[in-house]
Design a protein around this motif. Structure first.
Motif, PDB file in Angstrom:
ATOM      1  N   VAL A 189       4.144   1.057   2.340  1.00 14.14           N
ATOM      2  CA  VAL A 189       4.210   0.002   3.349  1.00 14.14           C
ATOM      3  C   VAL A 189       4.690  -1.235   2.604  1.00 14.14           C
ATOM      4  O   VAL A 189       4.072  -1.667   1.626  1.00 14.14           O
ATOM      5  CB  VAL A 189       2.844  -0.246   4.019  1.00 14.14           C
ATOM      6  CG1 VAL A 189       2.940  -1.409   4.999  1.00 14.14           C
ATOM      7  CG2 VAL A 189       2.363   1.012   4.727  1.00 14.14           C
ATOM      8  N   VAL A 208      -4.906  -4.987   4.882  1.00 12.47           N
ATOM      9  CA  VAL A 208      -4.936  -3.546   4.692  1.00 12.47           C
ATOM     10  C   VAL A 208      -6.127  -3.145   3.829  1.00 12.47           C
ATOM     11  O   VAL A 208      -6.708  -2.077   4.015  1.00 12.47           O
ATOM     12  CB  VAL A 208      -3.596  -3.035   4.099  1.00 12.47           C
ATOM     13  CG1 VAL A 208      -3.690  -1.588   3.683  1.00 12.47           C
ATOM     14  CG2 VAL A 208      -2.481  -3.213   5.113  1.00 12.47           C
ATOM     15  N   ARG A 262      -1.788  -7.441   2.103  1.00 11.77           N
ATOM     16  CA  ARG A 262      -2.660  -6.682   1.194  1.00 11.77           C
ATOM     17  C   ARG A 262      -4.132  -6.903   1.535  1.00 11.77           C
ATOM     18  O   ARG A 262      -4.933  -5.968   1.547  1.00 11.77           O
ATOM     19  CB  ARG A 262      -2.385  -7.091  -0.254  1.00 11.77           C
ATOM     20  CG  ARG A 262      -2.068  -5.929  -1.132  1.00 11.77           C
ATOM     21  CD  ARG A 262      -1.879  -6.316  -2.581  1.00 11.77           C
ATOM     22  NE  ARG A 262      -0.489  -6.120  -2.954  1.00 11.77           N
ATOM     23  CZ  ARG A 262       0.357  -7.062  -3.288  1.00 11.77           C
ATOM     24  NH1 ARG A 262      -0.010  -8.314  -3.335  1.00 11.77           N
ATOM     25  NH2 ARG A 262       1.602  -6.776  -3.597  1.00 11.77           N
ATOM     26  N   LEU A 280      -9.014  -2.214   5.864  1.00  9.47           N
ATOM     27  CA  LEU A 280      -8.817  -1.069   6.746  1.00  9.47           C
ATOM     28  C   LEU A 280      -9.819   0.042   6.462  1.00  9.47           C
ATOM     29  O   LEU A 280     -10.394   0.626   7.374  1.00  9.47           O
ATOM     30  CB  LEU A 280      -7.395  -0.524   6.610  1.00  9.47           C
ATOM     31  CG  LEU A 280      -7.007   0.700   7.416  1.00  9.47           C
ATOM     32  CD1 LEU A 280      -7.145   0.439   8.896  1.00  9.47           C
ATOM     33  CD2 LEU A 280      -5.596   1.103   7.094  1.00  9.47           C
ATOM     34  N   ASP A 281     -10.055   0.361   5.218  1.00  6.30           N
ATOM     35  CA  ASP A 281     -10.909   1.495   4.860  1.00  6.30           C
ATOM     36  C   ASP A 281     -12.371   1.110   4.664  1.00  6.30           C
ATOM     37  O   ASP A 281     -13.177   1.925   4.250  1.00  6.30           O
ATOM     38  CB  ASP A 281     -10.374   2.183   3.616  1.00  6.30           C
ATOM     39  CG  ASP A 281      -9.000   2.790   3.877  1.00  6.30           C
ATOM     40  OD1 ASP A 281      -8.820   3.347   4.973  1.00  6.30           O
ATOM     41  OD2 ASP A 281      -8.146   2.728   2.992  1.00  6.30           O
ATOM     42  N   ARG A 331      -0.832   4.103  10.292  1.00  8.14           N
ATOM     43  CA  ARG A 331      -2.147   3.531  10.610  1.00  8.14           C
ATOM     44  C   ARG A 331      -2.286   2.131  10.003  1.00  8.14           C
ATOM     45  O   ARG A 331      -2.809   1.210  10.637  1.00  8.14           O
ATOM     46  CB  ARG A 331      -3.240   4.453  10.078  1.00  8.14           C
ATOM     47  CG  ARG A 331      -4.635   4.020  10.408  1.00  8.14           C
ATOM     48  CD  ARG A 331      -5.638   5.108   9.997  1.00  8.14           C
ATOM     49  NE  ARG A 331      -6.943   4.526   9.933  1.00  8.14           N
ATOM     50  CZ  ARG A 331      -7.690   4.444   8.849  1.00  8.14           C
ATOM     51  NH1 ARG A 331      -7.260   4.950   7.711  1.00  8.14           N
ATOM     52  NH2 ARG A 331      -8.869   3.878   8.881  1.00  8.14           N
ATOM     53  N   ALA A 332      -1.792   1.954   8.776  1.00  6.93           N
ATOM     54  CA  ALA A 332      -1.865   0.641   8.125  1.00  6.93           C
ATOM     55  C   ALA A 332      -1.043  -0.399   8.881  1.00  6.93           C
ATOM     56  O   ALA A 332      -1.508  -1.521   9.109  1.00  6.93           O
ATOM     57  CB  ALA A 332      -1.392   0.746   6.675  1.00  6.93           C
ATOM     58  N   TYR A 338       0.750   5.639   0.681  1.00  2.00           N
ATOM     59  CA  TYR A 338      -0.027   6.690   1.334  1.00  2.00           C
ATOM     60  C   TYR A 338       0.627   8.035   1.071  1.00  2.00           C
ATOM     61  O   TYR A 338       1.836   8.132   0.931  1.00  2.00           O
ATOM     62  CB  TYR A 338      -0.121   6.435   2.843  1.00  2.00           C
ATOM     63  CG  TYR A 338      -0.858   5.162   3.147  1.00  2.00           C
ATOM     64  CD1 TYR A 338      -2.232   5.153   3.304  1.00  2.00           C
ATOM     65  CD2 TYR A 338      -0.172   3.944   3.231  1.00  2.00           C
ATOM     66  CE1 TYR A 338      -2.920   3.980   3.553  1.00  2.00           C
ATOM     67  CE2 TYR A 338      -0.851   2.766   3.477  1.00  2.00           C
ATOM     68  CZ  TYR A 338      -2.222   2.786   3.638  1.00  2.00           C
ATOM     69  OH  TYR A 338      -2.903   1.612   3.866  1.00  2.00           O
ATOM     70  N   TYR A 389      -2.754  -1.305  12.014  1.00  2.00           N
ATOM     71  CA  TYR A 389      -3.876  -2.205  11.730  1.00  2.00           C
ATOM     72  C   TYR A 389      -3.386  -3.640  11.512  1.00  2.00           C
ATOM     73  O   TYR A 389      -3.990  -4.593  11.992  1.00  2.00           O
ATOM     74  CB  TYR A 389      -4.652  -1.710  10.505  1.00  2.00           C
ATOM     75  CG  TYR A 389      -5.900  -2.495  10.220  1.00  2.00           C
ATOM     76  CD1 TYR A 389      -7.061  -2.299  10.961  1.00  2.00           C
ATOM     77  CD2 TYR A 389      -5.924  -3.456   9.210  1.00  2.00           C
ATOM     78  CE1 TYR A 389      -8.213  -3.021  10.702  1.00  2.00           C
ATOM     79  CE2 TYR A 389      -7.065  -4.186   8.945  1.00  2.00           C
ATOM     80  CZ  TYR A 389      -8.207  -3.963   9.695  1.00  2.00           C
ATOM     81  OH  TYR A 389      -9.341  -4.691   9.442  1.00  2.00           O
ATOM     82  N   ALA A 402       0.849  -1.190   0.000  1.00  2.82           N
ATOM     83  CA  ALA A 402       0.000   0.000   0.000  1.00  2.82           C
ATOM     84  C   ALA A 402       0.883   1.238   0.000  1.00  2.82           C
ATOM     85  O   ALA A 402       2.004   1.202   0.508  1.00  2.82           O
ATOM     86  CB  ALA A 402      -0.910   0.008   1.222  1.00  2.82           C
ATOM     87  N   GLY A 438      -0.876   7.893   7.484  1.00  2.32           N
ATOM     88  CA  GLY A 438      -1.637   6.840   6.806  1.00  2.32           C
ATOM     89  C   GLY A 438      -0.887   5.520   6.804  1.00  2.32           C
ATOM     90  O   GLY A 438      -1.464   4.453   7.067  1.00  2.32           O
ATOM     91  N   ALA A 439       0.412   5.577   6.511  1.00  2.00           N
ATOM     92  CA  ALA A 439       1.225   4.360   6.503  1.00  2.00           C
ATOM     93  C   ALA A 439       1.342   3.782   7.908  1.00  2.00           C
ATOM     94  O   ALA A 439       1.257   2.562   8.108  1.00  2.00           O
ATOM     95  CB  ALA A 439       2.608   4.663   5.930  1.00  2.00           C
TER      96      ALA A 439
END
Length: 166
Positions: free
Chosen positions: A147, A161, A158, A164-165, A36-37, A28, A40, A26, A33-34
């Motif tokens: 990431v 992540v 993958r 995640l959204d 947070r990933a 960002y 997660y 991913a 953002g990275a």
């Protein structure tokens, strides 16, 4: 040499060199953002020691805060010198026998530190000869944050992540 290891360029002190061998799972626009990933992934029991956040397309950004004058340089030097003088005065005050002697040492340290700091700030400004008449801060920023994980764990990461959204 004792204690040194053969570490390839770009590799961290330990673990795999994911910046060069990892798979991007991913990207960002910002570090948060990275982060947070990866958090997660950790929350979902992914082995995050096999991941890395890699800043791409790095650049140095210098933000100019304002003009520097001789008086501003002296004032900045005085402030730094005051802290240093206060610290020295307090340290020497530890060894003072009388209570008013302690206060005198602290006060003199503060005064001399302020004066010396102002003088050195002013002299430093003059020594530059007008070459750099501004104050600034610098930071390294990336255009994106990838990431990355070990290639054998990329599909699992993958998939995680991707949720995640949702």
């Amino acid at each position: 040499m004792f204690g040194q290891q053969n570490v390839p360029p770009g590799a961290g002190a330990s673990g795999p060199d994911l910046a060069n061998t990892g798979t991007v799972i991913a990207s960002y626009a910002n570090y948060a953002g990275a982060q947070r990933a990866v958090d997660y992934l950790s929350d979902n029991e992914f082995p995050v020691q096999n991941s890395a956040i890699v800043g791409a397309d790095l650049r140095m950004v210098e933000s100019v805060l304002g003009r520097l004058t001789a008086s501003k340089a002296a004032a900045s030097g005085a402030a730094s010198g005051a802290w240093f003088g206060l610290m020295i005065g307090l340290f020497l005050g530890i060894f003072a026998v009388r209570a008013h002697g302690w206060l005198w040492l602290v006060l003199m340290g503060l005064i001399w530190g302020t004066a010396a700091g102002a003088l050195f700030g002013w002299l430093g400004y003059r020594a530059m000869g007008g070459q750099r008449d501004f104050v600034s801060t610098s930071q390294i920023v990336a255009s994106r944050y990838d990431v990355m994980v070990r290639p054998d764990l990329a599909e699992r990461a993958r998939n995680l992540v991707g949720r995640l959204d949702l």
